[in-house]
Design a protein around this motif. Structure first.
Motif, PDB file in Angstrom:
ATOM      1  N   SER A 205      18.436 -13.824 -13.136  1.00  0.00           N
ATOM      2  CA  SER A 205      17.045 -14.010 -13.529  1.00  0.00           C
ATOM      3  C   SER A 205      16.346 -14.779 -12.415  1.00  0.00           C
ATOM      4  O   SER A 205      16.836 -15.819 -11.985  1.00  0.00           O
ATOM      5  CB  SER A 205      16.970 -14.795 -14.847  1.00  0.00           C
ATOM      6  OG  SER A 205      15.628 -15.055 -15.195  1.00  0.00           O
TER       7      SER A 205
ATOM      8  N   GLU B 106      11.244 -25.336 -19.503  1.00  0.00           N
ATOM      9  CA  GLU B 106      11.273 -24.212 -20.445  1.00  0.00           C
ATOM     10  C   GLU B 106      11.649 -22.913 -19.735  1.00  0.00           C
ATOM     11  O   GLU B 106      12.448 -22.125 -20.233  1.00  0.00           O
ATOM     12  CB  GLU B 106       9.912 -24.062 -21.114  1.00  0.00           C
ATOM     13  CG  GLU B 106       9.852 -22.947 -22.139  1.00  0.00           C
ATOM     14  CD  GLU B 106       8.463 -22.841 -22.758  1.00  0.00           C
ATOM     15  OE1 GLU B 106       8.068 -21.701 -23.056  1.00  0.00           O
ATOM     16  OE2 GLU B 106       7.800 -23.870 -22.946  1.00  0.00           O
ATOM     17  N   LYS B 107      11.096 -22.715 -18.545  1.00  0.00           N
ATOM     18  CA  LYS B 107      11.404 -21.517 -17.757  1.00  0.00           C
ATOM     19  C   LYS B 107      12.880 -21.498 -17.359  1.00  0.00           C
ATOM     20  O   LYS B 107      13.537 -20.453 -17.411  1.00  0.00           O
ATOM     21  CB  LYS B 107      10.513 -21.492 -16.511  1.00  0.00           C
ATOM     22  CG  LYS B 107      10.241 -20.156 -15.958  1.00  0.00           C
ATOM     23  CD  LYS B 107       9.165 -20.253 -14.887  1.00  0.00           C
ATOM     24  CE  LYS B 107       8.795 -18.870 -14.428  1.00  0.00           C
ATOM     25  NZ  LYS B 107       7.814 -18.882 -13.365  1.00  0.00           N
TER      26      LYS B 107
ATOM     27  N   GLU C 281      19.357 -18.721 -20.792  1.00  0.00           N
ATOM     28  CA  GLU C 281      19.627 -17.881 -21.960  1.00  0.00           C
ATOM     29  C   GLU C 281      19.694 -16.401 -21.583  1.00  0.00           C
ATOM     30  O   GLU C 281      20.423 -15.637 -22.210  1.00  0.00           O
ATOM     31  CB  GLU C 281      18.554 -18.120 -23.030  1.00  0.00           C
ATOM     32  CG  GLU C 281      18.657 -19.500 -23.659  1.00  0.00           C
ATOM     33  CD  GLU C 281      17.480 -19.846 -24.554  1.00  0.00           C
ATOM     34  OE1 GLU C 281      16.596 -18.984 -24.778  1.00  0.00           O
ATOM     35  OE2 GLU C 281      17.431 -20.998 -25.018  1.00  0.00           O
ATOM     36  N   THR C 282      18.970 -15.997 -20.561  1.00  0.00           N
ATOM     37  CA  THR C 282      18.988 -14.610 -20.106  1.00  0.00           C
ATOM     38  C   THR C 282      20.325 -14.247 -19.466  1.00  0.00           C
ATOM     39  O   THR C 282      20.830 -13.143 -19.660  1.00  0.00           O
ATOM     40  CB  THR C 282      17.845 -14.363 -19.086  1.00  0.00           C
ATOM     41  OG1 THR C 282      16.608 -14.615 -19.732  1.00  0.00           O
ATOM     42  CG2 THR C 282      17.871 -12.949 -18.546  1.00  0.00           C
TER      43      THR C 282
ATOM     44  N   GLN D 272      15.337 -22.996 -18.996  1.00  0.00           N
ATOM     45  CA  GLN D 272      16.096 -22.755 -20.220  1.00  0.00           C
ATOM     46  C   GLN D 272      16.094 -21.266 -20.572  1.00  0.00           C
ATOM     47  O   GLN D 272      17.134 -20.710 -20.942  1.00  0.00           O
ATOM     48  CB  GLN D 272      15.529 -23.580 -21.383  1.00  0.00           C
ATOM     49  CG  GLN D 272      16.300 -23.436 -22.674  1.00  0.00           C
ATOM     50  CD  GLN D 272      17.728 -23.937 -22.568  1.00  0.00           C
ATOM     51  OE1 GLN D 272      18.002 -24.937 -21.908  1.00  0.00           O
ATOM     52  NE2 GLN D 272      18.652 -23.257 -23.206  1.00  0.00           N
ATOM     53  N   GLN D 273      14.952 -20.611 -20.440  1.00  0.00           N
ATOM     54  CA  GLN D 273      14.871 -19.178 -20.720  1.00  0.00           C
ATOM     55  C   GLN D 273      15.745 -18.389 -19.747  1.00  0.00           C
ATOM     56  O   GLN D 273      16.399 -17.428 -20.139  1.00  0.00           O
ATOM     57  CB  GLN D 273      13.428 -18.695 -20.636  1.00  0.00           C
ATOM     58  CG  GLN D 273      12.562 -19.150 -21.778  1.00  0.00           C
ATOM     59  CD  GLN D 273      11.097 -18.772 -21.587  1.00  0.00           C
ATOM     60  OE1 GLN D 273      10.674 -18.386 -20.499  1.00  0.00           O
ATOM     61  NE2 GLN D 273      10.319 -18.915 -22.646  1.00  0.00           N
ATOM     62  N   ALA D 274      15.763 -18.802 -18.477  1.00  0.00           N
ATOM     63  CA  ALA D 274      16.580 -18.113 -17.480  1.00  0.00           C
ATOM     64  C   ALA D 274      18.062 -18.278 -17.806  1.00  0.00           C
ATOM     65  O   ALA D 274      18.841 -17.328 -17.672  1.00  0.00           O
ATOM     66  CB  ALA D 274      16.281 -18.647 -16.083  1.00  0.00           C
TER      67      ALA D 274
END
Length: 184
Positions: free
Chosen positions: A112, A45-46, A52-53, A48-50
């Motif tokens: 990120s 999840e982390k 997307e950032t 994936q968020q990175a």
């Protein structure tokens, strides 16, 4: 008779220590089997968020054929806007896991920091969601070519008291830029 009692005493101590060690090892294995999937999901999840950032619109495919730039680039994701690259430069204390977005023209879209163990208040600023952290990471956006901190003749202003971390972030971004240049 005394040596026999001593031998039995030592044997009893060794068996007791072995039993305690076996119980603790079994408990640790049990805890690990319960927490490993949760930790893996949180890390995914982390990541994936990175992505997307640093890469607007997400990614469409994971590339497997790329130059890893001396082991710094571990994964490359390709999207409609460019690439997201997971890089692993060595910081002050340990490896810094970063995601670097690079567009098709070879310019940084964003960075990120996914994980690190840098010193709190110094190198940790590179990942912090603070004005100083955002300002440090923002220096890389739109940059291309080879980047360096100002102490090394470059344009990147190092984090105060964290030159090693700042150099590591530059090394990670440089590896990502060179990797993308090799993909074209």
């Amino acid at each position: 008779m005394k040596t026999q009692n001593t031998a039995l005493y030592v044997l009893r101590l060794a068996l007791t220590l072995f039993a305690i060690t076996a119980v603790v090892a079994a408990a640790l294995a049990g805890v690990n089997s319960l927490t490993a999937p949760v930790i893996e999901a949180l890390n995914a999840e982390k990541t994936q968020q990175a992505i997307e950032t640093v890469l607007p619109g997400g990614f469409e495919e994971v590339l497997t054929d790329f130059d890893d730039q001396g082991g710094l680039v571990s994964k490359v994701y390709k999207g409609a806007a460019g690439y997201a690259l997971e890089v692993l430069p060595s910081g002050f204390d340990n490896t810094i896991t970063m995601m670097v977005g690079v567009d098709f023209e070879g310019k940084v879209l964003g960075i990120s920091v996914v994980s690190h163990s840098e010193t709190a208040g110094l190198g940790a600023v590179s990942a912090a969601d603070t004005a100083a952290g955002r300002a440090f990471r923002g220096q890389f956006v739109g940059a291309g070519g080879s980047l360096a901190v100002s102490k090394d003749g470059g344009a990147i202003e190092a984090i105060t008291g964290a030159t090693i971390t700042s150099r590591a972030v530059c090394a990670g971004v440089n590896a990502a830029l060179a990797c993308v240049a090799g993909l074209e």
